[in-house]
Structures are given as C-alpha cells and as structure tokens.
Design a protein around this motif. Structure first.
Motif, mmCIF file in Angstrom:
data_model
loop_
_atom_site.group_PDB
_atom_site.id
_atom_site.type_symbol
_atom_site.label_atom_id
_atom_site.label_comp_id
_atom_site.label_asym_id
_atom_site.label_seq_id
_atom_site.Cartn_x
_atom_site.Cartn_y
_atom_site.Cartn_z
ATOM 1 N N ARG A 1 0.820 -1.205 0.000
ATOM 2 C CA ARG A 1 0.000 0.000 0.000
ATOM 3 C C ARG A 1 0.861 1.265 0.000
ATOM 4 O O ARG A 1 0.522 2.243 -0.637
ATOM 5 C CB ARG A 1 -0.925 0.010 1.219
ATOM 6 C CG ARG A 1 -1.739 1.279 1.343
ATOM 7 C CD ARG A 1 -2.611 1.274 2.570
ATOM 8 N NE ARG A 1 -3.728 0.367 2.332
ATOM 9 C CZ ARG A 1 -4.161 -0.550 3.195
ATOM 10 N NH1 ARG A 1 -3.581 -0.689 4.361
ATOM 11 N NH2 ARG A 1 -5.170 -1.326 2.903
ATOM 12 N N GLN B 68 -1.073 6.044 4.441
ATOM 13 C CA GLN B 68 -2.208 6.585 5.183
ATOM 14 C C GLN B 68 -3.215 7.228 4.226
ATOM 15 O O GLN B 68 -4.421 7.053 4.367
ATOM 16 C CB GLN B 68 -1.724 7.619 6.207
ATOM 17 C CG GLN B 68 -2.815 8.221 7.046
ATOM 18 C CD GLN B 68 -3.439 7.245 8.019
ATOM 19 O OE1 GLN B 68 -2.841 6.237 8.369
ATOM 20 N NE2 GLN B 68 -4.645 7.531 8.454
ATOM 21 N N LYS B 69 -2.719 7.958 3.247
ATOM 22 C CA LYS B 69 -3.593 8.603 2.266
ATOM 23 C C LYS B 69 -4.378 7.560 1.479
ATOM 24 O O LYS B 69 -5.596 7.692 1.294
ATOM 25 C CB LYS B 69 -2.753 9.456 1.317
ATOM 26 C CG LYS B 69 -3.543 10.148 0.254
ATOM 27 C CD LYS B 69 -2.616 10.934 -0.672
ATOM 28 C CE LYS B 69 -3.408 11.487 -1.843
ATOM 29 N NZ LYS B 69 -2.547 12.081 -2.849
ATOM 30 N N ARG B 70 -3.693 6.497 1.037
ATOM 31 C CA ARG B 70 -4.376 5.445 0.278
ATOM 32 C C ARG B 70 -5.383 4.686 1.136
ATOM 33 O O ARG B 70 -6.450 4.290 0.653
ATOM 34 C CB ARG B 70 -3.348 4.491 -0.305
ATOM 35 C CG ARG B 70 -2.563 5.106 -1.443
ATOM 36 C CD ARG B 70 -1.542 4.164 -1.999
ATOM 37 N NE ARG B 70 -0.832 4.761 -3.118
ATOM 38 C CZ ARG B 70 0.246 4.252 -3.674
ATOM 39 N NH1 ARG B 70 0.766 3.125 -3.218
ATOM 40 N NH2 ARG B 70 0.832 4.858 -4.685
ATOM 41 N N GLN C 220 -7.080 5.949 3.687
ATOM 42 C CA GLN C 220 -8.234 6.832 3.868
ATOM 43 C C GLN C 220 -9.098 6.868 2.615
ATOM 44 O O GLN C 220 -10.325 6.885 2.704
ATOM 45 C CB GLN C 220 -7.771 8.233 4.235
ATOM 46 C CG GLN C 220 -7.252 8.322 5.649
ATOM 47 C CD GLN C 220 -6.669 9.689 5.964
ATOM 48 O OE1 GLN C 220 -6.346 10.472 5.072
ATOM 49 N NE2 GLN C 220 -6.522 9.961 7.244
ATOM 50 N N GLU C 221 -8.467 6.879 1.440
ATOM 51 C CA GLU C 221 -9.227 6.851 0.190
ATOM 52 C C GLU C 221 -10.013 5.553 0.067
ATOM 53 O O GLU C 221 -11.154 5.549 -0.383
ATOM 54 C CB GLU C 221 -8.291 7.006 -0.999
ATOM 55 C CG GLU C 221 -7.712 8.395 -1.143
ATOM 56 C CD GLU C 221 -6.635 8.472 -2.209
ATOM 57 O OE1 GLU C 221 -6.293 7.416 -2.803
ATOM 58 O OE2 GLU C 221 -6.130 9.576 -2.432
ATOM 59 N N SER C 222 -9.407 4.452 0.489
ATOM 60 C CA SER C 222 -10.088 3.160 0.444
ATOM 61 C C SER C 222 -11.296 3.134 1.374
ATOM 62 O O SER C 222 -12.352 2.633 1.015
ATOM 63 C CB SER C 222 -9.107 2.046 0.809
ATOM 64 O OG SER C 222 -9.757 0.808 0.837
ATOM 65 N N ARG D 260 -13.012 5.714 2.312
ATOM 66 C CA ARG D 260 -14.008 6.631 1.772
ATOM 67 C C ARG D 260 -14.846 5.954 0.696
ATOM 68 O O ARG D 260 -16.035 6.235 0.545
ATOM 69 C CB ARG D 260 -13.317 7.867 1.198
ATOM 70 C CG ARG D 260 -14.248 9.009 0.914
ATOM 71 C CD ARG D 260 -13.541 10.268 0.435
ATOM 72 N NE ARG D 260 -12.465 10.666 1.325
ATOM 73 C CZ ARG D 260 -11.180 10.784 0.958
ATOM 74 N NH1 ARG D 260 -10.815 10.546 -0.281
ATOM 75 N NH2 ARG D 260 -10.264 11.154 1.814
ATOM 76 N N ARG D 261 -14.225 5.052 -0.071
ATOM 77 C CA ARG D 261 -14.950 4.360 -1.137
ATOM 78 C C ARG D 261 -15.874 3.279 -0.593
ATOM 79 O O ARG D 261 -16.785 2.833 -1.288
ATOM 80 C CB ARG D 261 -13.962 3.729 -2.117
ATOM 81 C CG ARG D 261 -13.314 4.717 -3.039
ATOM 82 C CD ARG D 261 -12.568 4.011 -4.151
ATOM 83 N NE ARG D 261 -11.595 3.049 -3.664
ATOM 84 C CZ ARG D 261 -10.303 3.292 -3.476
ATOM 85 N NH1 ARG D 261 -9.825 4.484 -3.725
ATOM 86 N NH2 ARG D 261 -9.488 2.350 -3.053
#
Length: 108
Positions: free
Chosen positions: A68, A89-91, A93-95, A97-98
């Motif tokens: 990741r 961490q950004k990836r 959080q995006e996951s 959110r989806r």
C-alpha cells in the motif's frame, strides 16, 4: 464417548492462541502511528515477520501494508521497494471513503 463433528468444527472456527484469546478478538487495524513504526523498522532493515511481531499483526498484514505504501520503482538504502507511511495513510483513507452504501441502487 467420542467427540461429535460439531465440536470439532467449533474448534476449527474459533481456534485459540497460546495466551487463551480467540482469533476473532485479535484483529487489529493499522493506524498512522503503526505506519510510522513500520516505516522506521523497514528502513532499519527489519523483515516483515519481525515487524509483524513488533506491531502485533500477522505478517500478511505487513506485506499488504508495504504494498500500500510503495512509491513506484524507488528503492531504499537496503535495495528494497521504498515505503512511505504518509502515502500509505492517504491510500487507506481513500479506500475507507470508497467503502459503504452505494446510492441509487435497487433499494432506492
């Protein structure tokens, strides 16, 4: 009297660890401080199994986390793919959110 198949199945669904905890109670989500610790240990040359013991998760979780946070084809000083905790961490959080309920489905 011999044990029944149900009891054997029950054992396989909820195996116990050495310290007595059920496996279902041992799941842990990787948070940002854990990612920073993973980055520090990985940069120091630790292997995934060692990092997993330190963080308290399965080695497979560490491998997924390293994937990741991978930064393309960049290599670190140990000639391994580099890991960035901020990118991971950004990836993550995006996951998150989806995930969730989709609007406009058959229920609406």
């Amino acid at each position: 009297m011999k044990s029944t198949g149900f009891l054997q199945l029950h054992f396989f669904i909820f195996p116990q660890r050495k310290d007595g905890e059920n496996v279902a109670e041992c799941y842990k989500r990787i948070e940002y401080p854990d990612r920073k610790a993973i980055a520090a240990l990985y940069a120091a040359g630790a292997k995934a199994g060692q990092i997993a013991k330190e963080i308290g998760v399965a080695p497979r979780t560490i491998y997924a986390e390293l994937k990741r946070g991978r930064e393309g084809d960049k290599l670190d000083k140990n000639f391994r793919p580099s890991y960035d905790a901020d990118l991971a961490q950004k990836r993550a959080q995006e996951s998150l959110r989806r995930c969730g309920r989709r609007k406009g489905g058959p229920a609406e």
